[in-house]
Motif scaffolding. Structure first.
Motif, PDB file in Angstrom:
ATOM      1  N   THR A 156     -11.032  -8.655  -7.587  1.00 36.47           N
ATOM      2  CA  THR A 156     -10.980 -10.106  -7.783  1.00 36.47           C
ATOM      3  C   THR A 156      -9.586 -10.502  -8.258  1.00 36.47           C
ATOM      4  O   THR A 156      -9.142 -10.065  -9.330  1.00 36.47           O
ATOM      5  N   PHE A 157      -8.904 -11.311  -7.449  1.00 34.46           N
ATOM      6  CA  PHE A 157      -7.511 -11.622  -7.712  1.00 34.46           C
ATOM      7  C   PHE A 157      -7.314 -12.305  -9.058  1.00 34.46           C
ATOM      8  O   PHE A 157      -6.332 -12.069  -9.749  1.00 34.46           O
ATOM      9  N   SER A 158      -8.276 -13.138  -9.429  1.00 31.61           N
ATOM     10  CA  SER A 158      -8.136 -13.873 -10.690  1.00 31.61           C
ATOM     11  C   SER A 158      -8.211 -12.969 -11.915  1.00 31.61           C
ATOM     12  O   SER A 158      -7.925 -13.409 -13.031  1.00 31.61           O
ATOM     13  N   SER A 159      -8.557 -11.698 -11.731  1.00 30.47           N
ATOM     14  CA  SER A 159      -8.599 -10.752 -12.850  1.00 30.47           C
ATOM     15  C   SER A 159      -7.284 -10.003 -13.035  1.00 30.47           C
ATOM     16  O   SER A 159      -7.150  -9.167 -13.928  1.00 30.47           O
ATOM     17  N   LEU A 160      -6.318 -10.304 -12.160  1.00 29.93           N
ATOM     18  CA  LEU A 160      -5.038  -9.594 -12.175  1.00 29.93           C
ATOM     19  C   LEU A 160      -3.909 -10.502 -12.610  1.00 29.93           C
ATOM     20  O   LEU A 160      -3.775 -11.617 -12.078  1.00 29.93           O
ATOM     21  N   CYS A 161      -3.076 -10.048 -13.542  1.00 36.00           N
ATOM     22  CA  CYS A 161      -1.813 -10.738 -13.720  1.00 36.00           C
ATOM     23  C   CYS A 161      -0.808 -10.082 -12.778  1.00 36.00           C
ATOM     24  O   CYS A 161      -0.968  -8.923 -12.401  1.00 36.00           O
ATOM     25  N   MET A 162       0.183 -10.842 -12.366  1.00 32.83           N
ATOM     26  CA  MET A 162       1.042 -10.427 -11.268  1.00 32.83           C
ATOM     27  C   MET A 162       2.509 -10.575 -11.611  1.00 32.83           C
ATOM     28  O   MET A 162       2.890 -11.406 -12.450  1.00 32.83           O
ATOM     29  N   GLY A 163       3.324  -9.791 -10.937  1.00 30.78           N
ATOM     30  CA  GLY A 163       4.759  -9.885 -11.143  1.00 30.78           C
ATOM     31  C   GLY A 163       5.526  -9.635  -9.862  1.00 30.78           C
ATOM     32  O   GLY A 163       5.024  -9.007  -8.935  1.00 30.78           O
ATOM     33  N   TRP A 164       6.735 -10.160  -9.850  1.00 30.67           N
ATOM     34  CA  TRP A 164       7.703  -9.857  -8.795  1.00 30.67           C
ATOM     35  C   TRP A 164       8.870  -9.104  -9.438  1.00 30.67           C
ATOM     36  O   TRP A 164       9.371  -9.503 -10.500  1.00 30.67           O
ATOM     37  N   PHE A 165       9.285  -8.043  -8.783  1.00 32.26           N
ATOM     38  CA  PHE A 165      10.427  -7.253  -9.207  1.00 32.26           C
ATOM     39  C   PHE A 165      11.338  -7.078  -8.001  1.00 32.26           C
ATOM     40  O   PHE A 165      10.936  -7.336  -6.864  1.00 32.26           O
ATOM     41  N   ARG A 166      12.562  -6.630  -8.225  1.00 28.20           N
ATOM     42  CA  ARG A 166      13.472  -6.375  -7.121  1.00 28.20           C
ATOM     43  C   ARG A 166      14.361  -5.184  -7.444  1.00 28.20           C
ATOM     44  O   ARG A 166      14.579  -4.853  -8.609  1.00 28.20           O
ATOM     45  N   GLN A 167      14.851  -4.572  -6.371  1.00 21.39           N
ATOM     46  CA  GLN A 167      15.738  -3.434  -6.530  1.00 21.39           C
ATOM     47  C   GLN A 167      16.847  -3.532  -5.498  1.00 21.39           C
ATOM     48  O   GLN A 167      16.578  -3.510  -4.284  1.00 21.39           O
ATOM     49  N   ALA A 168      18.071  -3.643  -5.986  1.00 24.33           N
ATOM     50  CA  ALA A 168      19.243  -3.667  -5.113  1.00 24.33           C
ATOM     51  C   ALA A 168      19.742  -2.243  -4.913  1.00 24.33           C
ATOM     52  O   ALA A 168      19.460  -1.364  -5.734  1.00 24.33           O
ATOM     53  N   PRO A 169      20.473  -1.988  -3.839  1.00 20.24           N
ATOM     54  CA  PRO A 169      20.980  -0.634  -3.583  1.00 20.24           C
ATOM     55  C   PRO A 169      21.780  -0.095  -4.760  1.00 20.24           C
ATOM     56  O   PRO A 169      22.666  -0.766  -5.290  1.00 20.24           O
TER      57      PRO A 169
END
Length: 125
Positions: A28-41
């Protein structure tokens, strides 16, 4: 088992916009907190933005504040990252990640598992 799939990356010129999407399944998506991360070379993975289960708590990396917007649609099981005024230094592989254990995962990447496969964002000058 939670599955995370990002999409929406691409090659754009500086100043352009892109919207990344992240589809979640297996829980259930509403049970998850979410994040965006990134990785440059050649660099370590870094925090970009996070959002709590209810969207009440949102946090951004300082360098993207005012340009990026994280949002979620709990009815569609989707997470988004609207990226505006893109800069060459935003070039990286962007990852979506879920934290099933907390109401808000914050900036700590170790809180998040699973992760998606990543989507490449390239910003030319």
């Amino acid at each position: 088992q939670v599955q995370v799939v990002e999409s929406g990356g691409g090659l754009v010129q500086a100043g352009a916009s892109l919207k990344l999407s992240c589809a979640i399944s297996g829980r259930t998506f509403s049970s998850l907190c979410m994040g965006w991360f990134r990785q440059a070379p050649g660099q370590e993975r870094e925090f970009v933005a996070a959002i709590s289960r209810s969207s009440r708590s949102i946090e951004y990396k300082d360098s993207v504040k005012g340009r990026f917007i994280i949002s979620r649609d709990n009815n569609k099981n989707m997470l988004y990252l609207q990226m505006n005024s893109l800069k060459p230094e935003d070039t990286a592989v962007y990852y979506c990640a879920a934290d099933p254990n907390r109401s808000y995962g914050g900036t700590d990447a170790t809180h998040y598992d699973p992760w998606g496969q990543g989507t490449q964002v390239t910003v030319s000058s």
